[in-house]
Write an enzyme that holds these catalytic residues in place. Structure first.
Site: not given
Ligand code: OX2
Length: 828
Positions: A569, A674, A370, A678, A563-564
């Site tokens: 970001k 994601t 991820h 949405k 978002k976080r």
């Molecule tokens: C997140 C990613 O930062 C995000 O871009 C992605 O959409 C999501 O995972 C689901 O795939 N922790 N959180 C993420 O990656 C990690 C490591």
């Protein structure tokens, strides 16, 4: 032990079978029964919280019936199962979802009304199940919904944290963390006190004989902790399939509560042992995209992985099959590297416990990556693993040895390559590289959006592509469940869409949305569409008024970034853009000002408690808000809002209310994102960089329907180098003005923001805020321009929604099933 009821007595069971409510009257009866018996209350003492509990129990009773039948069906069919291992499941609320997935929300609404309650109030009583940080955990939750909806035999395995992600409060503009104790009353879980696994830690390894007299390595643990299963039924939409999410909770092993100590008066230390055991599943680590290498975290990982594998193996063995059929029956997906020890633990079970040969190479594991951010890639000190899991370290060394031997024979004499790909990093101290272990131990590795999947092949896993070939690496672009993220979050829009695309079928086949294209020019349809967006904005405006006591105009453009909080970001880019807008408005005469497009800039998101810079960003946003929001020159032209404690249930309210959302990460840093999906699905447009899934969203909806800006990922490296080689970085003139305003004290004590400014000016601007600034504010001007033409804006939104079919998590699950798991759905 044979536990089933003998044939002659079964009739008594079947004729008394509980079938759950089927209509409004039944539902009411069930609610009253639960209020009066389970909760021991009465109609004189039934508040909204009791009504919530009783309604949930009524739905839970139905779910568990479906759950039972699903499990029986799966056992009987004895087909391959998929096990989704994730340290995070960000489920949010369950009641609304259960009502909609079972198709009984209308029944519940009427029933509750007759009992004296409004359904929205009752739904609003529920505490979010917040066992995750952000996108990674929410993805796992969307996948569970899709796997059940598509009738796959699937299990989720995770940890039952006593404390989920902390609750965020904003005090004087600063984030304050408050513990999230959510288990007071949780009707959605079933404790299985009979399903337990003893997990060992520490201790020693010696050679000895296993049950069959074979010489094997025997690990004698120094500490034992018991894992207890808690089952959470997860219903599919419009199907009887109800799958299981099994969460493990830790407690002291029965032998561990030291009665010796207890009786001799050392009560304290015997209780301390118990607490130490319970600590393992006590708290979710609140870091998103950051690895902190804490011992307790590995303990969590092994505890969860070992309990889950034990369970999986136990289930397999019950079928009486031989081991060579294991890969035909079991597929395990590793959600990031967090469960990578499963690879090692399975090897230990097979070789040490079952006495099989090392080489039985099985294609059981798939690994989803991820992130490419180096600070998020897990590494554990060799010494730590050796101490905690001595046998596992040996196995890791063996896996590495065999792997490096094969590399050596493939590329003789390339010792640099061996050093680069070794699972053990030869640093001080030596480290185990978990991502490499996951790659070596899995048969498929996937990224989560096209750009990201390409990037992992050219950066972090480049050498592994050379060694294993291209085929091992694949892409599954993320998706979201349209049940929660459209039907549940935006009921009116969902209904309007259904009326045009042939009913609710589209919720199971999202590509049917394309029928909306036919109505883009339909004036009446566009009007209804716009009214729904407006109503959603009114609802959010009311929420802002009630929580922050700030009036925002629902007719203004709602610009949202939730978002976080993370430097990559780039919420800092957003707030600098807001300051630029403010300065520009201030510099205008009253006449010119009147012509400007009113905006509400809405932020939300948590910073990891130890992430100081992210906390400074939150502070700046709040300080800017407190200046701008009360400036009489500005009025409704600009409001800056920070929404406290962003979570799943708030997302369900915020996302449908957005006109424009911000997905503005430095190119190449956001693996997918994601929420971008949405927002578009709910009829909002995007301002974004060419990063993650933004790129595929653009391809699907058309570049005329998205506001893209900024540098491309292929240019990022060079730009960073160029910055680093300069003495002082020349920053964008508009951004310089913003910095001057901050440093002049316009938004509180300038000292507080020195580090943020310095990151751009003196430390190489790693996230390219200055490089992207001009194109960012120009693009925002284009947004203002476009928003003026409401007819055209609404058309853009409708067209975008019509083209979003690709981003259903159902499509993802089908891709995983076919390309990675090799598993078919089970007929119902
Ligand atoms: C997140 C990613 O930062 C995000 O871009 C992605 O959409 C999501 O995972 C689901 O795939 N922790 N959180 C993420 O990656 C990690 C490591």
């Amino acid at each position: 032990v044979e536990a089933s009821i003998p044939e002659p007595q079964r009739e008594a069971w079947t004729k008394n079978e509980f079938s759950g409510f089927k209509n409004k009257d039944d539902f009411e009866r069930e609610v009253v029964r639960h209020v009066e018996t389970t909760l021991a209350r009465s109609l004189y003492n039934c508040d909204q919280s009791a009504a919530y509990s009783a309604s949930s129990l009524a739905f839970r009773d139905r779910l568990i019936k479906d759950w039972n039948k699903t499990q029986q069906r799966q056992t009987f069919a004895d087909q391959k199962r998929i096990y989704y291992l994730s340290l995070e499941f960000l489920m949010g609320r369950a009641l609304d979802n259960a009502m909609l997935n079972l198709g009984f929300k209308d029944v519940a609404k009427e029933g509750l009304a007759e009992l004296g309650f409004q359904i929205e109030d009752i739904i609003g009583q529920e505490h979010d199940a917040a066992l995750g940080n952000g996108g990674l955990g929410r993805l796992a939750a969307c996948f569970l919904d899709s796997m059940a909806t598509l009738n796959f035999s699937a299990w989720g395995y995770g940890l039952r944290y006593r404390y989920g992600i902390f609750k965020q409060e904003i005090i004087d503009g600063y984030q304050v963390e408050v513990p999230d104790y959510w288990l007071d009353f949780n009707p959605w879980e079933f404790p299985r006190h009979d399903v337990t696994v003893d997990i060992q830690f520490y201790g020693n390894v010696r050679k000895g004989e296993n049950e069959n007299g074979k010489t094997v390595s025997i690990w004698e643990g120094g500490e034992t902790v018991t894992a207890v299963a808690y089952d959470v039924p997860t219903p599919g939409y419009d199907t009887p399939s109800t799958n299981n999410l099994r969460l493990w909770s830790s407690k002291a092993a029965s032998g561990e509560f030291d009665f010796q100590k207890f009786n001799s008066g050392d009560y304290e230390s015997s209780v301390a042992d118990q607490q130490r055991a319970e600590t393992i599943s006590a708290v979710l680590y609140p870091n998103d995209n950051l690895d902190r290498g804490k011992e307790l975290r590995v303990k969590q990982q092994y505890f969860w992985v070992a309990a889950s594998l034990y369970d999986i193996v136990r289930r397999f063995k019950k079928s009486g099959r031989s081991w060579n059929e294991f890969p035909d029956q079991v597929a395990i997906q590793l959600n990031d590297t967090h469960p990578t020890l499963a690879i090692v633990e399975l090897q230990r079970i097979l070789v040490d416990v079952e006495g099989l040969e090392w080489d039985e190479a099985w294609s059981i594991f798939g690994y989803t990556n991820h992130t490419v951010l180096p600070e998020a890639l897990e590494k554990w000190p060799v010494g730590l693993i050796e101490h905690l899991l001595p046998r596992h370290l040996q196995i890791i060394y063996d896996i590495n040895l065999f792997f490096l031997q094969s590399v050596e024979s493939q590329f003789p004499g390339d010792s640099d390559l061996l050093t680069r790909v070794s699972i053990i990093e030869e640093s001080q101290p030596k480290m185990v590289r978990m991502a490499y272990l996951a790659v070596v131990g899995s048969h498929k590795v996937n990224g989560v959006a096209e750009l990201h999947s390409d990037l992992i092949k050219t950066t972090i896993f480049k050498d592994f592509v050379t060694i294993f070939g291209e085929d091992k690496f694949t892409n599954v672009t993320n998706g979201v469940t349209p049940r929660r993220w459209l039907h549940q979050a935006n009921p009116r829009l969902s209904e309007l869409i259904a009326s045009k695309v042939g009913g609710n079928e589209y919720l199971k086949d999202l590509t049917l949305l394309n029928k909306l294209e036919l109505f883009v020019d339909d004036k009446e349809f566009r009007k209804e569409w716009a009214e729904i967006k407006y109503a959603n904005k009114v609802r959010l405006a009311k929420y802002i008024k009630s929580t922050l006591n700030i009036n925002v105009n629902p007719a203004a453009l709602f610009d949202v970034q939730v978002k976080r909080i993370h430097e990559y970001k780039r919420q800092q880019l957003n707030i600098y853009g807001v300051i630029h807008r403010y300065l520009t408005l201030k510099a205008m005469g009253p006449e010119e000002r009147k012509k400007q497009q009113p905006r509400v800039s809405i932020f939300g998101g948590k910073a990891a408690p130890g992430y100081w810079m992210a906390k400074q960003i939150i502070h700046l946003i709040n300080n800017v808000g407190s200046v701008v929001n009360k400036d009489p020159d500005i009025g409704d032209l600009l409001k800056v809002i920070f929404l406290e404690d962003y979570n799943v249930s708030k997302a369900e309210m915020i996302i449908p209310a957005s006109d424009l959302s911000e997905h503005i990460s430095t190119a190449g840093t956001e693996a997918s994102g994601t929420s971008n999906m949405k927002f578009v699905l709910n009829g909002g447009l995007i301002i974004g960089t060419c990063d993650g899934a933004n790129i595929e969203i653009t391809r699907e909806i058309g570049q005329e329907n998205i506001f893209l800006f900024g540098v491309l990922s292929e240019d990022v490296e060079d730009l960073r180098h160029a910055h680093a080689s300069k003495e002082q970085h020349v920053i964008d003139p508009a951004l310089t003005k913003v910095f001057e305003a901050i440093q002049g004290g316009m938004f509180g004590n300038p000292q507080d923001f020195n580090a943020m400014i310095s990151a751009v000016r003196d430390h190489g601007d790693f996230y390219l805020v200055s490089d992207d600034f001009q194109s960012y504010i120009d693009t925002h001007s284009s947004v203002d321009e476009a928003y003026r033409n409401q007819e055209e804006w609404v058309s853009m939104c409708i067209r975008s929604v019509a083209r979003m079919g690709f981003f259903s998590s159902d499509r993802c699950i089908n891709e995983y099933a076919e390309g990675i798991w090799n598993i078919e759905p089970l007929a119902v």
